[in-house]
Design a protein around this motif. Structure first.
Motif, PDB file in Angstrom:
ATOM      1  N   ALA A  26       0.833  -1.205   0.000  1.00 21.64           N
ATOM      2  CA  ALA A  26       0.000   0.000   0.000  1.00 21.64           C
ATOM      3  C   ALA A  26       0.865   1.252   0.000  1.00 21.64           C
ATOM      4  N   ASN A  27       1.900   1.228   0.836  1.00 27.53           N
ATOM      5  CA  ASN A  27       2.770   2.406   0.906  1.00 27.53           C
ATOM      6  C   ASN A  27       3.529   2.623  -0.393  1.00 27.53           C
ATOM      7  N   VAL A  28       4.042   1.538  -0.943  1.00 25.93           N
ATOM      8  CA  VAL A  28       4.783   1.655  -2.201  1.00 25.93           C
ATOM      9  C   VAL A  28       3.874   2.240  -3.279  1.00 25.93           C
ATOM     10  N   ARG A  29       2.635   1.778  -3.278  1.00 24.36           N
ATOM     11  CA  ARG A  29       1.687   2.274  -4.268  1.00 24.36           C
ATOM     12  C   ARG A  29       1.499   3.784  -4.133  1.00 24.36           C
ATOM     13  N   MET A  30       1.296   4.226  -2.879  1.00 25.70           N
ATOM     14  CA  MET A  30       1.103   5.665  -2.673  1.00 25.70           C
ATOM     15  C   MET A  30       2.320   6.447  -3.139  1.00 25.70           C
ATOM     16  N   MET A  31       3.522   5.881  -2.874  1.00 26.92           N
ATOM     17  CA  MET A  31       4.730   6.586  -3.282  1.00 26.92           C
ATOM     18  C   MET A  31       4.814   6.662  -4.803  1.00 26.92           C
ATOM     19  N   ILE A  32       4.458   5.588  -5.441  1.00 29.82           N
ATOM     20  CA  ILE A  32       4.523   5.599  -6.910  1.00 29.82           C
ATOM     21  C   ILE A  32       3.516   6.604  -7.472  1.00 29.82           C
ATOM     22  N   TYR A  33       2.319   6.638  -6.898  1.00 24.71           N
ATOM     23  CA  TYR A  33       1.336   7.660  -7.301  1.00 24.71           C
ATOM     24  C   TYR A  33       1.953   9.042  -7.218  1.00 24.71           C
ATOM     25  N   ALA A  34       2.570   9.298  -6.038  1.00 28.07           N
ATOM     26  CA  ALA A  34       3.086  10.636  -5.775  1.00 28.07           C
ATOM     27  C   ALA A  34       4.196  10.988  -6.755  1.00 28.07           C
ATOM     28  N   VAL A  35       5.125  10.037  -6.946  1.00 26.36           N
ATOM     29  CA  VAL A  35       6.243  10.309  -7.853  1.00 26.36           C
ATOM     30  C   VAL A  35       5.718  10.580  -9.261  1.00 26.36           C
ATOM     31  N   LEU A  36       4.745   9.776  -9.689  1.00 25.86           N
ATOM     32  CA  LEU A  36       4.205   9.976 -11.035  1.00 25.86           C
ATOM     33  C   LEU A  36       3.567  11.349 -11.171  1.00 25.86           C
ATOM     34  N   LEU A  37       2.858  11.741 -10.116  1.00 30.40           N
ATOM     35  CA  LEU A  37       2.203  13.040 -10.176  1.00 30.40           C
ATOM     36  C   LEU A  37       3.249  14.153 -10.297  1.00 30.40           C
ATOM     37  N   ILE A  38       4.304  14.036  -9.517  1.00 27.13           N
ATOM     38  CA  ILE A  38       5.359  15.055  -9.573  1.00 27.13           C
ATOM     39  C   ILE A  38       5.968  15.092 -10.971  1.00 27.13           C
ATOM     40  N   LEU A  39       6.233  13.911 -11.519  1.00 29.71           N
ATOM     41  CA  LEU A  39       6.823  13.860 -12.862  1.00 29.71           C
ATOM     42  C   LEU A  39       5.909  14.527 -13.886  1.00 29.71           C
ATOM     43  N   VAL A  40       4.618  14.217 -13.764  1.00 29.02           N
ATOM     44  CA  VAL A  40       3.675  14.791 -14.728  1.00 29.02           C
ATOM     45  C   VAL A  40       3.644  16.313 -14.587  1.00 29.02           C
ATOM     46  N   VAL A  41       3.562  16.773 -13.339  1.00 27.35           N
ATOM     47  CA  VAL A  41       3.477  18.218 -13.130  1.00 27.35           C
ATOM     48  C   VAL A  41       4.729  18.907 -13.673  1.00 27.35           C
ATOM     49  N   MET A  42       5.885  18.245 -13.521  1.00 25.41           N
ATOM     50  CA  MET A  42       7.128  18.870 -13.975  1.00 25.41           C
ATOM     51  C   MET A  42       7.303  18.810 -15.484  1.00 25.41           C
ATOM     52  N   TYR A  43       7.025  17.647 -16.048  1.00 27.60           N
ATOM     53  CA  TYR A  43       7.383  17.476 -17.453  1.00 27.60           C
ATOM     54  C   TYR A  43       6.206  17.567 -18.410  1.00 27.60           C
ATOM     55  N   ARG A  44       5.031  17.355 -17.900  1.00 27.13           N
ATOM     56  CA  ARG A  44       3.857  17.467 -18.773  1.00 27.13           C
ATOM     57  C   ARG A  44       2.778  18.231 -18.041  1.00 27.13           C
ATOM     58  N   PRO A  45       2.961  19.543 -17.853  1.00 24.40           N
ATOM     59  CA  PRO A  45       2.003  20.291 -17.026  1.00 24.40           C
ATOM     60  C   PRO A  45       0.576  20.217 -17.568  1.00 24.40           C
ATOM     61  N   TYR A  46       0.425  19.847 -18.822  1.00 27.07           N
ATOM     62  CA  TYR A  46      -0.928  19.744 -19.365  1.00 27.07           C
ATOM     63  C   TYR A  46      -1.485  18.326 -19.257  1.00 27.07           C
ATOM     64  N   GLY A  47      -0.739  17.415 -18.573  1.00 25.72           N
ATOM     65  CA  GLY A  47      -1.222  16.046 -18.476  1.00 25.72           C
ATOM     66  C   GLY A  47      -1.185  15.354 -19.822  1.00 25.72           C
ATOM     67  N   PHE A  48      -1.882  14.224 -19.922  1.00 23.68           N
ATOM     68  CA  PHE A  48      -1.875  13.493 -21.190  1.00 23.68           C
ATOM     69  C   PHE A  48      -2.548  14.288 -22.303  1.00 23.68           C
ATOM     70  N   PHE A  49      -3.735  14.800 -22.009  1.00 22.87           N
ATOM     71  CA  PHE A  49      -4.518  15.432 -23.075  1.00 22.87           C
ATOM     72  C   PHE A  49      -4.974  16.847 -22.730  1.00 22.87           C
ATOM     73  N   GLY A  50      -4.379  17.452 -21.697  1.00 25.05           N
ATOM     74  CA  GLY A  50      -4.933  18.683 -21.142  1.00 25.05           C
ATOM     75  C   GLY A  50      -4.869  19.876 -22.073  1.00 25.05           C
ATOM     76  N   LYS A  51      -5.757  20.826 -21.786  1.00 31.71           N
ATOM     77  CA  LYS A  51      -5.817  22.036 -22.593  1.00 31.71           C
ATOM     78  C   LYS A  51      -5.517  23.256 -21.745  1.00 31.71           C
ATOM     79  N   TYR A  52      -5.234  23.037 -20.503  1.00 35.39           N
ATOM     80  CA  TYR A  52      -5.199  24.157 -19.574  1.00 35.39           C
ATOM     81  C   TYR A  52      -4.400  23.744 -18.358  1.00 35.39           C
ATOM     82  N   THR A  53      -3.712  24.683 -17.734  1.00 37.69           N
ATOM     83  CA  THR A  53      -3.011  24.344 -16.501  1.00 37.69           C
ATOM     84  C   THR A  53      -3.183  25.463 -15.474  1.00 37.69           C
ATOM     85  N   PHE A  54      -3.270  25.104 -14.216  1.00 36.50           N
ATOM     86  CA  PHE A  54      -3.382  26.120 -13.176  1.00 36.50           C
ATOM     87  C   PHE A  54      -2.125  26.976 -13.174  1.00 36.50           C
ATOM     88  N   GLU A  55      -2.279  28.274 -12.938  1.00 34.24           N
ATOM     89  CA  GLU A  55      -1.101  29.144 -12.965  1.00 34.24           C
ATOM     90  C   GLU A  55      -0.636  29.461 -11.548  1.00 34.24           C
TER      91      GLU A  55
END
Ligand SMILES: Nc1ncnc2c1ncn2[C@@H]1O[C@H](COP(=O)(O)OP(=O)(O)OP(=O)(O)O)[C@@H](O)[C@H]1O
Ligand SMILES: [Mg+2]
Lengths: 235, 289
Positions: free
Chosen positions: B260-289
């Motif tokens: 369970a903990n590993v899963r949460m960590m992987i979620y978190a790391v993925l989210l950070i990666l997405v926010v850093m490298y793909r601020p628009y997500g997979f298909f996003g059209k907009y990002t919070f400023e």
């Protein structure tokens, strides 16, 4: 007379920006508002358009008192404005920006989807056609699908004028419409403003380019030290 | 086969939740942290109407949707008086209050023990009690919700939601009240969340407050962020991603004690990666400023 501003004053916690501003605008005229940086021109626009309450004074639009009406109501009455730094919907296309500016769209009220969805699509089609027409007037017809945030500063200004046109404002308050535009576009906008005047619209514009502004103005107002001085018949 | 049908149903519940969230965060710029509260209230109201009042599933669901609409008023109030971060914090507080009520109002919610024996939905004598039949039923519901959002996307109304997100002052200068559109986005979103809650309740036949906590709200937001704000396929992709990811991880054989903990960590790391490298997500059209 379409607009009457009477003894309007505005101060921001002690700082007096507008001392005692009074003037009138005749229907179907172009008036320029000049004044130094920080003299309170934009503040005056905020007050007329309902985004700031005046500290004192009265404002009448077509005889109706508007100084205490909210911005949304004032737009509905027929006063449209642009912003010194253009406010466009950055993530939306130019077409959507124009459509968002149009007034009283039945599709903007949830209940209409239950009552009369057909009318919504009819209106949408009509307004799209109009938006496309207006995009030609402001020279953005080839940018309809472009996100407004990706337009240049000048193009965003043009778009915001286009948005006032589809908004069907009777009185247009333009905050430095020429600033940042090239000569060709300034001339195009000047022509457009004169044409709007022919159609009976009233225009009040803030400008720093006095020559260009005077060339199309019927009247010039100077705002200095919180007071308005008036020159008539400059054109 | 049953395993895949189970995953499908869970995916569908989250797709509905993500779509509802996207209307708030993606369309209207309202980063609400209380989505799980409405998911939970929807589940509880449907479960109670099914078990205590003996209503049919469709009537219970209708009741849950109506209840959610009424109970949306705090979010509407926050949205009309608070901006951005302050709105998010207020909704966070509301989420915590609702969680506390679900845990502690024993007389109604049965507290931490939850509600058991929730009956499966039926239609004209036929009960969707086998897994395949339930999967078809939930797919039908999910598809309707998806079509609803696709339809909504094409309306002038949705353009107004986007306008509120991009520039509220400009909206006002064109005679449009931002609070009107925010309120409707919130109402639609909470109503749709009730559908997910109802499905959850009848699928698992058992609900307790632990499924509707702040963690769940954050998970739903992550789905929408990773999928991409403002894009319908983004919400679908984000939901699939977050539901399927742990299933994939299962095959890596992480010991149960830390899984369970590993899963949460992987979620978190993925989210950070997405926010850093793909601020628009997979298909996003907009990002919070
Ligand atoms: N919300 C506010 N709070 C405090 N002071 C303000 C506020 N808005 C404007 N001011 C002050 O009022 C004065 C007038 O500002 P305003 O923007 O109206 O000037 P302006 O004539 O439009 O200038 P410019 O030609 O540079 O655009 C400035 O000194 C400004 O600092
Ligand atoms: Mg200014």
């Amino acid at each position: 007379m379409i607009l009457k501003v009477l003894n309007v004053g505005k101060s921001f916690n002690g700082l007096i920006v507008l001392e005692d501003v009074s003037f009138e605008l005749e229907t179907g005229t172009i008036t320029s508002l000049f004044g130094e940086n920080g003299s309170g021109k934009t503040t005056l626009f905020h007050i007329i358009s309902g985004f700031l309450p005046p500290s004192r004074g009265k404002i009448y639009f077509k005889g109706e008192s508007i100084y205490d009406k909210p911005a949304t109501e004032i737009d509905k009455l027929g006063i449209g404005r642009t912003w010194q730094f253009p406010r466009v919907f950055k993530n939306l296309s130019v077409l959507d920006n124009l459509l968002l500016a149009s007034k009283k769209h039945p599709g903007e009220h949830v209940l209409n989807y239950l009552v009369n969805p057909f009318k919504i699509w009819q209106e949408e089609k009509k307004r799209k056609e109009k938006a496309v027409r207006i995009s030609y007037d402001v020279g953005l017809s080839d940018k309809l699908e472009e996100a407004a945030g990706r337009l240049s500063f000048g193009q965003q200004k043009l778009l915001s004028i286009g948005m006032l046109l589809i908004n069907e404002a009777e009185l247009l308050l333009l905050d430095e419409p020429f600033a940042g535009l090239n000569v060709i576009m300034v001339d195009a906008i000047s022509k457009l403003l004169l044409q709007l005047k022919e159609e009976g619209k009233t225009i009040l514009m803030i400008e720093h380019d006095r020559k260009k502004a005077k060339a199309i103005s019927d009247k010039v107002l100077y705002l200095t030290k919180g007071i308005i001085r008036e020159d008539v018949g400059v054109a | 086969m049953n395993y895949f049908l189970h995953i499908l149903i869970v995916c569908e519940i989250y797709i509905i939740l993500a779509l509802a969230m996207n209307l708030l965060a993606g369309y209207s710029g309202l980063l609400s942290l209380a989505q799980a509260a409405y998911y939970g209230i929807g589940a509880y109201v449907s479960a109670l109407l099914l078990t205590q009042a003996g209503l049919s599933f469709s009537l219970s669901l209708l009741g849950a949707i109506c209840f959610n609409l009424i109970i949306s008023f705090p979010i509407i109030w926050f949205a009309s008086s608070l901006r951005d971060l302050y709105f998010a914090i207020a909704t966070l507080a509301w989420q915590i209050i609702v969680s506390a009520i679900l845990y502690n109002w024993q007389a109604v919610t049965n507290g931490p023990f939850g509600i058991m024996g929730i009956p499966k939905p039926g239609f004209g004598g036929f009960v969707f009690d086998s897994l395949p039949s339930f999967a078809s039923f939930s797919s039908l519901v999910t598809l309707s919700v998806l079509l609803f959002f696709i339809g909504l996307h094409r309306t002038p109304l949705s353009r107004c939601f986007l306008g509120v997100r991009d520039d509220q002052l400009a909206m006002m200068s064109f005679g449009k009240k931002p609070s009107y559109f925010k309120s409707w986005a919130i109402l639609i979103s909470s109503g749709v969340s009730a559908i997910a809650g109802g499905l959850f309740a009848v699928y698992f036949s058992y609900i307790d407050p632990s499924s509707f906590t702040l963690d769940e709200s954050i998970l739903i937001i992550c789905m929408v962020l990773v999928g991409g704000l403002g894009a319908i396929r983004g919400s679908v992709a984000g939901a699939l991603f977050y539901v399927l990811l742990p299933e994939v991880l299962r095959f890596i054989h992480i010991p149960d004690s830390i899984a369970a903990n590993v899963r949460m960590m992987i979620y978190a790391v993925l989210l950070i990666l997405v926010v850093m490298y793909r601020p628009y997500g997979f298909f996003g059209k907009y990002t919070f400023e």
